[in-house]
Scaffold this motif. Sequence first.
Motif, PDB file in Angstrom:
ATOM      1  N   GLN A   1       0.818  -1.217   0.000  1.00  0.00           N
ATOM      2  CA  GLN A   1       0.000   0.000   0.000  1.00  0.00           C
ATOM      3  C   GLN A   1       0.854   1.270   0.000  1.00  0.00           C
TER       4      GLN A   1
ATOM      5  N   THR B   1       0.022   6.742  -3.731  1.00  0.00           N
ATOM      6  CA  THR B   1      -0.452   7.985  -3.112  1.00  0.00           C
ATOM      7  C   THR B   1      -1.931   7.846  -2.753  1.00  0.00           C
ATOM      8  N   TYR B   2      -2.699   7.232  -3.655  1.00  0.00           N
ATOM      9  CA  TYR B   2      -4.143   7.119  -3.431  1.00  0.00           C
ATOM     10  C   TYR B   2      -4.527   5.674  -3.128  1.00  0.00           C
ATOM     11  N   TYR B   3      -5.350   5.498  -2.111  1.00  0.00           N
ATOM     12  CA  TYR B   3      -5.762   4.172  -1.671  1.00  0.00           C
ATOM     13  C   TYR B   3      -6.474   3.411  -2.788  1.00  0.00           C
ATOM     14  N   GLU B   4      -7.255   4.135  -3.637  1.00  0.00           N
ATOM     15  CA  GLU B   4      -7.981   3.463  -4.722  1.00  0.00           C
ATOM     16  C   GLU B   4      -6.991   2.830  -5.726  1.00  0.00           C
ATOM     17  N   ASP B   5      -5.884   3.539  -5.964  1.00  0.00           N
ATOM     18  CA  ASP B   5      -4.872   2.983  -6.876  1.00  0.00           C
ATOM     19  C   ASP B   5      -4.312   1.677  -6.314  1.00  0.00           C
ATOM     20  N   TYR B   6      -4.080   1.681  -5.000  1.00  0.00           N
ATOM     21  CA  TYR B   6      -3.583   0.460  -4.343  1.00  0.00           C
ATOM     22  C   TYR B   6      -4.566  -0.686  -4.549  1.00  0.00           C
TER      23      TYR B   6
END
Lengths: 307, 307, 307
Positions: free
Chosen positions: C232, C236-241
Amino acid sequence: MLSFQKLLKGEQISKEDLKKLFNQADIYKDKLANSERIKDLDGKILASLFFEPSTRTRFSFESAMYRLGGNVISLENGASSSIKKGETLDDTGRVIDQYADIIVMRHPQPNSVEEFSKYVNSPVINAGDGENEHPTQSLVDLYTIYSEINTLDNLKIGVLGDLKYGRTVHSLVKILSNYNCSFEFISSEDLKIPNDIKELIERNGNGFNEHEKIDPEVINSLDVLYVTRVQQERFTYYEDYLKNKDLCFLDRKHISDPNKLIILHPLPRVDEMDRSIDNLPCAKHFDQVKYSIPIRMSLLYLLASQN
Amino acid sequence: MLSFQKLLKGEQISKEDLKKLFNQADIYKDKLANSERIKDLDGKILASLFFEPSTRTRFSFESAMYRLGGNVISLENGASSSIKKGETLDDTGRVIDQYADIIVMRHPQPNSVEEFSKYVNSPVINAGDGENEHPTQSLVDLYTIYSEINTLDNLKIGVLGDLKYGRTVHSLVKILSNYNCSFEFISSEDLKIPNDIKELIERNGNGFNEHEKIDPEVINSLDVLYVTRVQQERFTYYEDYLKNKDLCFLDRKHISDPNKLIILHPLPRVDEMDRSIDNLPCAKHFDQVKYSIPIRMSLLYLLASQN
Amino acid sequence: MLSFQKLLKGEQISKEDLKKLFNQADIYKDKLANSERIKDLDGKILASLFFEPSTRTRFSFESAMYRLGGNVISLENGASSSIKKGETLDDTGRVIDQYADIIVMRHPQPNSVEEFSKYVNSPVINAGDGENEHPTQSLVDLYTIYSEINTLDNLKIGVLGDLKYGRTVHSLVKILSNYNCSFEFISSEDLKIPNDIKELIERNGNGFNEHEKIDPEVINSLDVLYVTRVQQERFTYYEDYLKNKDLCFLDRKHISDPNKLIILHPLPRVDEMDRSIDNLPCAKHFDQVKYSIPIRMSLLYLLASQN
């Protein structure tokens, strides 16, 4: 047989003790050099209790114990240990005593090791109790001098840096004042050697001089130069620290004959000395670490086998 | 051969198991007294996993393992360990299983050791899983009674202090109720022994009495008095804690005949008892620590050698 | 005799080294299976220095050392250690060198182990220096493949997950490209394998393909599938993870013939794969942990005995 069963402070170590400790250490030094397997403490257990972390000292004792064929139960960081919660040092002593044949203990509180040791039947070694004592550092220093110069008698000893607070300096000077040594104390006004130590030297019939800066001629007259760290936390103002540190910085050019003396330092060092000194024949500060193993083996063995 | 390969809770220990464990522990106790070198687990590895620090219990197990000639890989403080980050207990179990021949584990979470142990082929010993169980403390308690009184049968057992939350008390009473023992429970109203334990005692055909303060006549009728700590964190109000603590404080004057009973305490103690009791012949709370070594050696050996 | 005395990065391990390491590991694997007592490093000391905690790797090395009959001085969590305070890595190296016969070190800072090792005469093994290298993980991976498939030559290797940042992936691919292997890289656009590695594969005359999602036909063509964790902290963005993680999730239904390939994972895993895969014959990710002992024994022995 040593004169003590609990080693709490440097003053306990008599000349006779030192002789026995050095003799046994010499035996171990030779065996280690020949990669001989030693089993003098086979089956014995050392409890290595560090209520504040000190990897260097812990590793030195644990390595010494393994070199003797023994085993180790180890507390790396007792600051986060439950053993302290609400329990008094006497109870901790009574408990740990059941788990080991010999105990090494470091604790941030002065006199804590002594208090602990009163309730312990096994041998106990103080591996540093706050600002108070660290007697095996003195043993390492003395064994290094003895190994490198072949004697402790009639030496001229220079001591540089923090002479006021440095516990290793105090122990070392006290013991060497029994060996007809004279002293050159080099420190700033703020960090001078305490009066009680000067009085002890005089009582023992030895001489000393005090200097407020490094004089190459004084350095050139020495057999041993013991360098210590000036610690920032001793000073209220950062400028005072810097001034004191700079006054005590050992430069390469201060040493006119690098074959005439040996230089010791209890480590860790920060920036008390020019790093190019490391390559000179007088630099023995890392040899001290090497000598720490046979001398601590000797201490562990003589204490654990007399029990 | 014990009836279990994973020791997770006190109830697993049958009367037959206890007999085998005591017999082997007696052998080790004698050998230790004669400083005999034992090699029963020579070459074996114990994984000593403390996901919360407990120096006392960890040292006891590790000392026992070394006394058996084995070795130890040790996690002193798993709270700061990476092993927990995102990894499930089953994966941790499968991994650690490859590194050791026997595993001792403490963990703050109830039932965590059981969950972990399902994925492990090697023997596993629960060294405390939060408020849940700590079965080897009961083993130590029982072995102390057996060693000092020569039997567990038909004893009159007093239990003083926190009878509500104390996990060691619950295990001990459950096991002793199989030995035709009767019980005197001494605690404040707030800290009484739970009903399920009272029911178990009755089912086993034994008797018990409850007391809300210490009565010297009751103390004088006992074979064993087990003292526990009243913990401040159990009370919302500090005054309630103080009141409960004072009610359960064991004074020297409560003991009329110090040769008639033995006093145990799982340690650490804070101020549950008058310190002058330490010097009475009935004080066995530090002997318990000593007995912990042969009984844990026995457990480690019987589990690791049946694998 | 290996071609290196300090193992700092995967590239140092030649084909000849690997052969010697595997041969010695095979000997140890058999002896361990027969519960033979090994004393090849009897009396030797390993310093196990973890300046950041990694229980898994530390236990694997320490267990290997004990299986060889040696001893261990261990730093579990150097982050809280005094050894770092103001001391430079070169001084730490000179000091630790006096305490041990061989040193394993993990440190959060890239290249720190190399810097440290310059001042050490004993063999040194890098057990992970930040994002940089972790060469013994590659040794474990390679020894697992070799043990399970009997060769490293001409294999088709799939690599799934984070191919951009994963240090173990980079080392593994570099070494296997010397063995005429071809590669199927499966990752999202964001986590593709770096260009320098693709160039190295081409220079070595091998082929590779890149895929942005899991294709069962590709999986079915593989000899080895190496799964890694998508972390994770790389995003930078949780959605990308989440998106990347889902793209790389290995499902049971992706594997049409579970007897045709083997699946590896450097562990710890979080949720990169369907847990039901654990029960398939292709699942070798926990066997890797088992293989880690003989291969690390082999490395320790070959390094420590050539000194």
